[in-house]
Structure formats: C-alpha cells, structure tokens
Design a protein around this motif. Structure first.
Motif, short mmCIF file in Angstrom:
data_model
loop_
_atom_site.label_atom_id
_atom_site.label_comp_id
_atom_site.label_asym_id
_atom_site.label_seq_id
_atom_site.Cartn_x
_atom_site.Cartn_y
_atom_site.Cartn_z
N PRO A 119 57.91 23.15 47.34
CA PRO A 119 58.52 23.89 46.25
C PRO A 119 59.83 23.26 45.78
O PRO A 119 60.71 22.96 46.59
N VAL A 120 59.94 23.10 44.47
CA VAL A 120 61.12 22.44 43.91
C VAL A 120 62.28 23.41 43.73
O VAL A 120 63.38 23.00 43.35
N ILE A 121 62.04 24.68 43.98
CA ILE A 121 63.12 25.66 43.93
C ILE A 121 63.06 26.54 45.17
O ILE A 121 62.01 26.72 45.77
N GLN A 122 64.20 27.04 45.58
CA GLN A 122 64.37 28.06 46.61
C GLN A 122 64.15 27.59 48.04
O GLN A 122 65.06 27.66 48.85
N LEU A 123 62.97 27.11 48.38
CA LEU A 123 62.64 26.87 49.79
C LEU A 123 63.15 25.50 50.23
O LEU A 123 62.72 24.48 49.71
N ARG A 124 64.04 25.50 51.23
CA ARG A 124 64.67 24.24 51.64
C ARG A 124 64.63 23.99 53.15
O ARG A 124 64.66 22.85 53.59
N THR A 125 64.58 25.03 53.97
CA THR A 125 64.56 24.80 55.41
C THR A 125 63.17 24.35 55.84
O THR A 125 62.16 24.61 55.17
N ASP A 126 63.11 23.69 56.99
CA ASP A 126 61.82 23.23 57.50
C ASP A 126 60.86 24.40 57.72
O ASP A 126 59.67 24.31 57.40
N ASP A 127 61.35 25.51 58.27
CA ASP A 127 60.48 26.65 58.52
C ASP A 127 59.95 27.23 57.22
O ASP A 127 58.77 27.61 57.13
N GLU A 128 60.79 27.33 56.20
CA GLU A 128 60.35 27.87 54.91
C GLU A 128 59.27 27.00 54.29
O GLU A 128 58.26 27.50 53.78
N ILE A 129 59.47 25.70 54.33
CA ILE A 129 58.49 24.79 53.73
C ILE A 129 57.20 24.78 54.53
O ILE A 129 56.10 24.77 53.97
N PHE A 130 57.33 24.79 55.86
CA PHE A 130 56.12 24.85 56.69
C PHE A 130 55.31 26.10 56.38
O PHE A 130 54.09 26.05 56.21
N ASP A 131 55.99 27.25 56.29
CA ASP A 131 55.30 28.51 56.02
C ASP A 131 54.60 28.48 54.66
O ASP A 131 53.50 29.04 54.50
N TRP A 132 55.23 27.83 53.69
CA TRP A 132 54.64 27.72 52.35
C TRP A 132 53.33 26.92 52.43
O TRP A 132 52.29 27.36 51.92
N PHE A 133 53.37 25.76 53.09
CA PHE A 133 52.16 24.95 53.20
C PHE A 133 51.10 25.63 54.07
O PHE A 133 49.90 25.52 53.79
N LYS A 134 51.52 26.33 55.10
CA LYS A 134 50.55 27.03 55.95
C LYS A 134 49.83 28.11 55.15
O LYS A 134 48.60 28.27 55.26
N TYR A 135 50.55 28.82 54.31
CA TYR A 135 49.95 29.84 53.46
C TYR A 135 48.90 29.21 52.54
O TYR A 135 47.79 29.72 52.39
N VAL A 136 49.26 28.08 51.93
CA VAL A 136 48.35 27.41 50.99
C VAL A 136 47.11 26.90 51.72
O VAL A 136 45.97 27.14 51.28
N THR A 137 47.31 26.19 52.80
CA THR A 137 46.17 25.55 53.48
C THR A 137 45.28 26.56 54.19
O THR A 137 44.10 26.28 54.40
N ASP A 138 45.81 27.71 54.55
CA ASP A 138 44.97 28.77 55.12
C ASP A 138 43.99 29.32 54.09
O ASP A 138 42.97 29.92 54.47
#
Length: 320
Positions: A119-138
């Motif tokens: 995400p190019v806005i808002q999500l910057r920490t490793d945990d936030e980005i991991f959770d974003w990709f985990k949501y998508v790939t699930d």
C-alpha cells in the motif's frame, strides 16, 4: 489456473522464464483504450516471442482509468492472447478489498498471477504490510510477485520479505530498486524457491550465469525494434556456452540501451513515478510501428515535434 496454491512456487520456477514484458496501452484520440490497437499490438508481441505479459500497472496507464475500463482492458488482453503467453496483472490499489476483487476477476479470465505493490498510503510497519498481503493472498489463488519499489513509499526489507515468502502463493519479487548489488544480496538471503526478478535488461546477459531466470516487468525488448533480435541472440549464445559471442551481441544494443536508460529508467529514478516518461515511450512505440496514441490526461502527451525527435533518434540508432 495451471497450479494449486501449494504448487505455486514450483510452477513459477519452471514457468516464469525469459521475457515478461509490460506493454504500453494504445489510446484513442478521445482518451479511451484502443481495443483494436491493443489486439494488433498483441499479435506483434506473439511474433516477437515474448514469454509473458504483465499488464494493468503504471506503464499501461491502468492507474488512471475507471474500474470498468480496467476490467474491460484485462478482458481484451485475455481474449487477444488466447493462451499464447503467460498473463499477469498488476495490482496498485491500497484498499484491500478492491485488490482482492480485481484479482478474483482476472483469475476468471485465465491470468496466472499478479504483481502486487504494498500500500502506497497509511501502512508502513512490517506487521501492517504483512497483514495486508496475508489478507489478499488468503482470498486469491493467483501467484503473487511482490513489487519491491521506492514508488510504494516503503521498500520491502529482507526480514519482511522472508516472512512473506513463506506464504504459499508468493513466488518472488520484482527488484525495482535499480541497485544490482541488492538483487544479488536478496538471492543469497531469500529461500531458494523465491524468484528475485531483475527488471533491467542491462544486466540480463550476466543474469544468465548468476541465477536469474526472467527479465521481468519492463519493456526494453519491445522498444529495441529492429535490434531486438540481439536479445534473443545473446540469450541463445549464452545458453550454448559461447560467452564471448554472447557479449558481442549484447554490445550491439549499447546505443539504444543507453537511450532507453536515459529517457526512461533515469526519469523514473529522478521522479519516483512513471508519468514523466510515458510521453517519450508513446512516441517510441509509434516510431517502431506499434499502436500508442496519446497519454491519458492529466498526464501530458508529447508534442508532434517530440514524436519526430524521438523517431529521428531511433532511425539514427538503427532501431526504427
């Protein structure tokens, strides 16, 4: 789909090889996608021997269109390709449900994968980005290539990439940092079934000897016009162990490669966007006989003088 979720990494190791190009999109004078021009270009890409198309991102101007236009573009590409090349989309949306919706849609059209930007806005920490990709790939069975780039606002670090690489459907990353040393380092540090993809043709001859398997997510091979055969020549000669002959073929691209780097790669590096380079690339496409048309506003289209300037330079280089 050509694979199950558990098979995604092995499928990619076997399949994602050679030339995976990001084409420009032909546009009509009223700034709509030129469907006939798109189909005409795709026939030429097939004739060029391109192995895969990676569409729907910045270069294709799909960041600057309505959702229905994005969907129609992907439908036309799939219909025109008819299974003759591997198909991937590019996902740029920070809103996670939109990203999932797009991925589910192209899966129904026969696409095998998606290059996905964090995400190019808002999500910057490793945990936030991991959770974003985990949501998508699930929620999607597509193979996923991470888009590792400063354009995203945060370049993915090694620790985060190793966490993401353990997700079954994440098969690799486009190493878009324009730093060769980083590409080689990531190959040392990542799991062996995770593909670190180099997007610079400049290094592709060397890639044949150091573990690289794909020239991913750029368009130089298309742009090289009458000299593009030299890419296939040095790939073949390198595979045959004829390294000096391969280097001679590689050197035959020196002039056009430098022009490409100056007009495209270094513009991206200076601006952290693709928009500033699109006008020149549109002029380049037209000069070598591919359909291009104007740039979609508010990005400016090149002047007729600029079109003529680019065409003259390409004729001088023996490309057009």
């Amino acid at each position: 789909m050509e694979f199950t979720r558990k098979e995604a990494k092995q499928w990619a190791l076997n399949k994602v090889r050679g030339l995976y190009m990001c084409p420009l999109s032909p546009v009509t004078p009223d700034f709509k996608f030129d469907e006939a021009g798109l189909r005409e270009n795709i026939e030429k890409y097939v004739d060029m021997g391109i192995d895969g198309l990676v569409v729907g991102g910045f270069i294709s101007e799909c960041w600057n269109v309505k959702p229905a236009e994005w969907n129609r573009y992907h439908e036309v590409v799939a219909d025109a390709v008819k299974g003759r090349m591997d198909l991937w989309t590019i996902i740029l949306d920070p809103e996670v449900s939109v990203a999932v919706e797009k991925m589910k849609f192209v899966e129904t059209l026969g696409y095998n994968g998606a290059e996905v930007i964090n995400p190019v806005i808002q999500l910057r920490t490793d945990d936030e980005i991991f959770d974003w990709f985990k949501y998508v790939t699930d929620r999607s069975d597509l193979a996923v290539c991470l888009y590792r780039t400063p354009v995203s606002g945060k370049v993915l670090g090694v620790d985060l990439m190793n966490r993401l690489a353990d997700i079954d459907t994440i098969i690799g990353a486009k190493q878009g940092e324009l730093n060769r040393a980083v590409t080689l380092r990531l190959r040392r540090l990542m799991r062996p079934d995770f593909i670190v993809m180099e997007p610079s043709e400049y290094w592709f001859l060397d890639e044949q000897r150091v573990g690289g398997q794909v020239l991913w997510g750029e368009l130089s091979y298309m742009l090289y016009g009458k000299k593009r055969h030299l890419v296939k020549d040095y790939m073949r000669l390198s595979a045959e162990g004829k390294h000096e002959d391969a280097r001679k073929a590689w050197l035959g691209l020196e002039g056009v490669r430098t022009y490409y780097e100056e007009e495209f790669l270094w513009t991206i590096a200076a601006t952290a966007t693709y928009a500033g380079a699109l006008g020149t690339l549109k002029a380049w496409y037209e000069a070598i006989g591919l359909k291009a048309g104007p740039v979609i506003p508010p990005v400016r289209s090149p002047s007729r003088e600029r079109f003529e300037q680019v065409a003259a330079k390409l004729r001088e280089l023996g490309v057009a």
